[in-house]
Scaffold this active site. Structure first.
Site, PDB file in Angstrom:
ATOM      1  N   TRP A  19    -103.508  11.420  65.430  1.00 26.06           N
ATOM      2  CA  TRP A  19    -102.205  11.936  65.875  1.00 26.06           C
ATOM      3  C   TRP A  19    -101.126  10.861  65.750  1.00 26.06           C
ATOM      4  O   TRP A  19     -99.941  11.160  65.805  1.00 26.06           O
ATOM      5  CB  TRP A  19    -102.279  12.443  67.322  1.00 26.06           C
ATOM      6  CG  TRP A  19    -102.389  11.357  68.373  1.00 26.06           C
ATOM      7  CD1 TRP A  19    -103.339  10.378  68.441  1.00 26.06           C
ATOM      8  CD2 TRP A  19    -101.512  11.127  69.490  1.00 26.06           C
ATOM      9  NE1 TRP A  19    -103.121   9.568  69.534  1.00 26.06           N
ATOM     10  CE2 TRP A  19    -102.009  10.006  70.203  1.00 26.06           C
ATOM     11  CE3 TRP A  19    -100.370  11.754  69.957  1.00 26.06           C
ATOM     12  CZ2 TRP A  19    -101.389   9.500  71.354  1.00 26.06           C
ATOM     13  CZ3 TRP A  19     -99.764  11.251  71.110  1.00 26.06           C
ATOM     14  CH2 TRP A  19    -100.271  10.144  71.790  1.00 26.06           C
ATOM     15  N   ASP A  20    -101.535   9.614  65.533  1.00 32.90           N
ATOM     16  CA  ASP A  20    -100.595   8.515  65.339  1.00 32.90           C
ATOM     17  C   ASP A  20     -99.544   8.870  64.283  1.00 32.90           C
ATOM     18  O   ASP A  20     -98.377   8.515  64.393  1.00 32.90           O
ATOM     19  CB  ASP A  20    -101.314   7.250  64.836  1.00 32.90           C
ATOM     20  CG  ASP A  20    -102.471   6.813  65.711  1.00 32.90           C
ATOM     21  OD1 ASP A  20    -103.063   7.676  66.381  1.00 32.90           O
ATOM     22  OD2 ASP A  20    -102.798   5.614  65.709  1.00 32.90           O
ATOM     23  N   GLU A  59    -107.041   7.471  77.302  1.00 32.52           N
ATOM     24  CA  GLU A  59    -108.485   7.674  77.078  1.00 32.52           C
ATOM     25  C   GLU A  59    -109.329   6.998  78.153  1.00 32.52           C
ATOM     26  O   GLU A  59    -110.554   7.026  78.082  1.00 32.52           O
ATOM     27  CB  GLU A  59    -108.862   7.152  75.686  1.00 32.52           C
ATOM     28  CG  GLU A  59    -108.260   7.990  74.570  1.00 32.52           C
ATOM     29  CD  GLU A  59    -108.530   7.426  73.183  1.00 32.52           C
ATOM     30  OE1 GLU A  59    -108.896   6.241  73.082  1.00 32.52           O
ATOM     31  OE2 GLU A  59    -108.355   8.169  72.194  1.00 32.52           O
ATOM     32  N   LYS A  64    -104.522   3.592  79.901  1.00 27.58           N
ATOM     33  CA  LYS A  64    -104.609   2.839  78.650  1.00 27.58           C
ATOM     34  C   LYS A  64    -103.258   2.806  77.927  1.00 27.58           C
ATOM     35  O   LYS A  64    -102.866   1.777  77.374  1.00 27.58           O
ATOM     36  CB  LYS A  64    -105.657   3.509  77.757  1.00 27.58           C
ATOM     37  CG  LYS A  64    -105.919   2.808  76.457  1.00 27.58           C
ATOM     38  CD  LYS A  64    -106.948   3.570  75.631  1.00 27.58           C
ATOM     39  CE  LYS A  64    -107.235   2.873  74.322  1.00 27.58           C
ATOM     40  NZ  LYS A  64    -108.047   3.687  73.411  1.00 27.58           N
ATOM     41  N   GLN A  65    -102.583   3.930  77.889  1.00 28.22           N
ATOM     42  CA  GLN A  65    -101.331   4.019  77.126  1.00 28.22           C
ATOM     43  C   GLN A  65    -100.491   5.142  77.710  1.00 28.22           C
ATOM     44  O   GLN A  65    -100.991   5.954  78.481  1.00 28.22           O
ATOM     45  CB  GLN A  65    -101.648   4.304  75.665  1.00 28.22           C
ATOM     46  CG  GLN A  65    -102.268   5.669  75.417  1.00 28.22           C
ATOM     47  CD  GLN A  65    -102.999   5.743  74.098  1.00 28.22           C
ATOM     48  OE1 GLN A  65    -104.184   5.451  74.039  1.00 28.22           O
ATOM     49  NE2 GLN A  65    -102.305   6.138  73.049  1.00 28.22           N
TER      50      GLN A  65
HETATM   51  C1  BGC Z   1    -105.695   5.298  70.981  1.00 30.69           C
HETATM   52  C2  BGC Z   1    -105.394   6.633  70.325  1.00 30.69           C
HETATM   53  C3  BGC Z   1    -105.113   6.401  68.854  1.00 30.69           C
HETATM   54  C4  BGC Z   1    -106.255   5.610  68.201  1.00 30.69           C
HETATM   55  C5  BGC Z   1    -105.929   5.227  66.769  1.00 30.69           C
HETATM   56  C6  BGC Z   1    -106.853   4.633  70.259  1.00 30.69           C
HETATM   57  O1  BGC Z   1    -107.110   3.384  70.829  1.00 30.69           O
HETATM   58  O2  BGC Z   1    -106.037   5.497  72.329  1.00 30.69           O
HETATM   59  O3  BGC Z   1    -104.265   7.230  70.927  1.00 30.69           O
HETATM   60  O4  BGC Z   1    -104.953   7.613  68.217  1.00 30.69           O
HETATM   61  O5  BGC Z   1    -106.488   4.428  68.912  1.00 30.69           O
HETATM   62  O6  BGC Z   1    -104.804   4.412  66.725  1.00 30.69           O
END
Ligand code: BGC
Length: 769
Positions: free
Chosen positions: A357-358, A488, A601-602
């Site tokens: 989804w990035d 996550e 995490k984000q």
């Molecule tokens: C992030 C995801 C992301 C993936 C690839 C993961 O660490 O939590 O949001 O899509 O990395 O960049």
């Protein structure tokens, strides 16, 4: 965190060699041209720690998932980007002794990634175990003009001896992936040949059957003059080489130019590959290295014209932003709608080179503003073309009626990740894919896209959401159970505010688009409805009911959106009160402990607020920011940029700058201790967003660009280019105000600090701050 890269406005420079930094540098100094790319592995032998990496875009292998037990719906395969034939090899032998950089005493070393002109240059002087001293200069690049070609110029000078120097340029197809579930090699040999001036190998991937032909053509000069020495062609399994033996005189340089081509069966019939390869090699070798390099510089100059961000007063920030922009342009050029942007681009194997989804959430804004419209459109078409697989994926999981669940991780449209909490539950990616359609149309005004492609994707996604929610008898509302949000560090949670918000927005937007398409392209709408069996009245009335009756968590006490139902049951210790030794959590704590903690995490709730900021007043944004940020560990590289943009919006300039720094030099300073695996390519788009949407305060509203800029204290000025609906604008923010330069042939109207300004064709305007 490391600090060994020398600050420079246009180049990434390393001035001494430290083997501990070598794999980090291999990532940072990577090259690419959208079609192929590679890590900065040395040409000559290196027996120290190194991660070999040569990649061909779109070529992957579905590695069988390795789990001890199976549950219905698990993806069988985990697709992997393949480490492909190594074409950088130029082996050097000095009077029978192999030049192994790891075994040498290095007296000088410099490598430079010249971002202005797009090449990598390495100079060193080193002494071998037997005492021979050589001086080397190696320059190479992946051509942006001939994207199936690359070239290396390698010059070696014996400093303290005369003797026999044997140079062996080679192509090695016998390559292993670091990431391979069964330690299997993924390539079979198809054919190979070696002749006096070069050779090739054609390799075929197991299972997927991609064929890649990699070839070289070499020329030699001694003391500046072309020579034609005796060459011994060598052919081994999956390997070809040319052994060139020369009598070298002390102080006299020997140079080899190695032209390389890399062609894949994605673009040619397998039976035509070798002919096409030879044609490419003859074409580029006839051009010659210098011409190719000049063309490369010109191609990059053109890119920079539209892409560059200039920061005055802070060299390290200048270097960082250019590095991010450079890497993004090396990774994706938008020429081919079958290709996409892996989180590591061409700099490493991690994340399997796959699409996440990035792309939609982070990269789309970057390409919208810095590249022709077609580039983002191709990113959207990539998903459109994979709609069938997304519907099949949802069907496998029990959804019906053309509902689509796009994969969280994919190469070919099928889900190829195998952690259930991500594959089954991180369904918010469907929302980002819909949001990218909205974002593209909002930015470009290309409404025709909706009738031709967008609506079909939107309906399939809306259908998914309308089936994924559950009616709660207890609440008399719809709920969304068992999901993983962008954070996550929590799985299988209920009512993740972000996911729910995306879901209802998708259904609402789909209905808006239905109305638009009915009004503007009625026949197309009727044809689409018939094609996808869309009962508008029945389906949209369900969407409306869900939107009306959806449950969103809210905490009255703190007046914040609740990330998920159980969030406040967690022990609430702020990140600042965590012992430093516990960070990063994902390297120090058990997964179980992380999942039970309140640490985020984000951006999660804040990601939703970022997407839909117009819905919320400043105080609501501030409360949520002040509540969630102190609980966020930013252990995804995608996190700081969203925080930088929101902090800027809230007028917290210092924090906006602090978050910007975390994203901008993430790889250059190895902030998260993981650059050796590859660079964080997709989060580089987030760095760009931090400058343009954060400090520049750029938004698109009602078909117009809007700016609300401020200048970070440390900077004298910053300026960026924005392509918007056929015009090109340069925006320079300094202490004097905002200077708008319209570089196009038609007037542009923009809103700066809430006031409309019109800038005539090829004119400038200064707006005082
Ligand atoms: C992030 C995801 C992301 C993936 C690839 C993961 O660490 O939590 O949001 O899509 O990395 O960049």
């Amino acid at each position: 965190m490391k600090n060994y890269i020398k600050a420079d406005e246009w180049s990434i420079i390393e001035e001494s060699f430290d083997p501990h930094h070598h794999q980090i540098s291999e990532s940072i100094f990577s090259l690419g041209n959208g079609r192929m790319g590679q890590r900065a592995n040395f040409e000559e032998a290196y027996s120290g720690q190194s991660l070999l990496g040569n990649y061909v875009a779109g070529v992957y292998y579905p590695d069988k998932t390795r789990v001890g037990w199976w549950k219905n719906g698990y993806p069988e395969y985990f697709a992997k980007v393949l480490n492909a034939a190594n074409w950088t090899i130029i082996d050097i032998n000095l009077d029978g002794e192999q030049l192994d950089f790891d075994k040498c005493v290095v007296s000088s070393f410099r490598r430079e990634l010249n971002m202005k002109e797009g090449y990598l240059k390495r100079n060193f002087e080193a002494q071998t175990t037997s005492g021979k001293i050589v001086k080397v200069e190696a320059i190479r690049f992946c051509s942006m003009v001939d994207d199936e070609a690359a070239a290396i110029s390698y010059t070696i000078t014996p400093v303290n001896f005369s003797g026999t120097i044997t140079i062996t340029p080679a192509i090695d197809g016998d390559i292993a992936n670091k990431d391979s579930n069964y330690d299997e090699k993924f390539w079979d040999e198809v054919s190979k040949a070696s002749q006096s001036d070069g050779g090739y190998v054609v390799m075929r991937t197991k299972k997927t059957g991609f064929e890649v032909a990699t070839g070289m053509k070499c020329s030699i000069a001694q003391n500046g003059k072309p020579v034609q020495p005796q060459v011994k062609p060598v052919v081994k399994e999956k390997y070809v080489a040319s052994v060139i033996e020369l009598q070298a005189q002390q102080g006299q340089a020997i140079s080899i130019i190695k032209y390389v081509a890399n062609l894949s069966s994605q673009n040619y019939k397998p039976e035509d590959l070798v002919n096409q390869l030879n044609e490419t090699l003859s074409r580029v070798s006839q051009k010659g290295f210098d011409t190719m390099l000049a063309e490369q510089a010109a191609a990059w100059a053109k890119k920079w014209e539209r892409n560059d961000i200039i920061i005055e007063g802070d060299v390290s920030a200048q270097q960082a932003i250019r590095f991010n922009i450079f890497q993004l342009n090396q990774t994706y050029t938008g020429e081919d709608d079958r290709l996409n942007i892996g989180p590591k681009g061409f700099t490493g194997e991690k994340y399997g080179g796959s699409t996440y989804w990035d792309t939609e959430a982070y990269c789309v804004p970057f390409y919208l503003a810095t590249a022709p419209q077609k580039v983002t459109r191709n990113l959207l078409l990539y998903r459109y073309k994979q709609l069938g697989e997304a519907i099949e994926n949802a069907t496998l999981l029990g959804f019906k009626n053309g509902a689509a669940l796009y994969p969280m991780v994919t190469m070919d449209g099928t889900e190829c990740h195998n952690e259930w909490e991500i594959t089954f539950e991180e369904i918010h990616r469907n929302g980002a894919i819909a949001f990218a359609i909205f974002n593209y149309v909002r930015y470009t005004g290309d409404e025709a896209y909706l009738a031709d492609y967008g609506l079909e994707v939107l309906v399939a996604i809306a259908r998914f959401w309308s089936q994924r929610i559950t009616w709660s008898q207890d609440k008399q509302q719809y709920v969304m159970l068992g999901v993983t949000g962008p954070n996550e560090y929590e799985n299988n949670i209920n009512n993740n505010w972000y996911t729910t918000t995306m879901a209802t927005w998708c259904m609402d937007y789909t209905m808006q688009v239905i109305e638009k398409v009915k009004a503007t392209a009625h026949e197309k709408y009727t044809a689409l409805a018939a094609k996808i069996n869309f009962d508008e009245a029945v389906e949209t009335s369900r969407y409306k009911h869900i939107i009306e009756k959806m449950y969103y968590g809210y905490d009255e006490k703190q007046q914040v959106f609740l990330q998920q139902d159980g969030y406040l049951d967690k022990e609430q210790i702020l990140v600042k009160d965590l012992p430093a030794a516990d960070r990063p959590l994902n390297q120090k704590w058990s997964w179980d402990r992380i999942l039970r903690s309140c640490y985020i995490k984000q951006a999660d709730v804040l990601q939703g607020i970022y997407f839909f900021e117009d819905r919320y007043d400043t105080e609501t944004i501030r409360r949520n920011f002040n509540f969630y940020e102190p609980r966020t560990v930013h252990e995804s590289s995608l996190s700081p940029c969203v925080h930088a943009i929101l902090a800027a919006k809230l007028g917290d300039e210092a924090r906006a700058y602090e978050f910007y720094l975390r994203t901008a030099r993430l790889d250059l300073d190895d902030y998260n201790n993981d650059t050796e695996d590859g660079c964080h390519i997709t989060s580089m788009a987030g760095t760009w967003m931090s400058v343009v949407e954060g400090f520049g305060g750029m938004r698109v509203r009602d078909g117009k660009l809007l700016f609300q800029p401020f200048i970070p204290e440390k900077w004298t000025s910053f300026s960026f280019h924005i392509g918007f609906r056929g015009s090109l604008l340069n925006v320079k923010v300094s202490k004097d105000g905002v200077q708008l330069k319209n570089l196009s042939e038609k007037p542009v109207s923009v809103i700066v600090y809430n006031e409309e300004q019109s800038v005539g064709a090829n004119s400038e305007l200064l707006v005082k701050g």
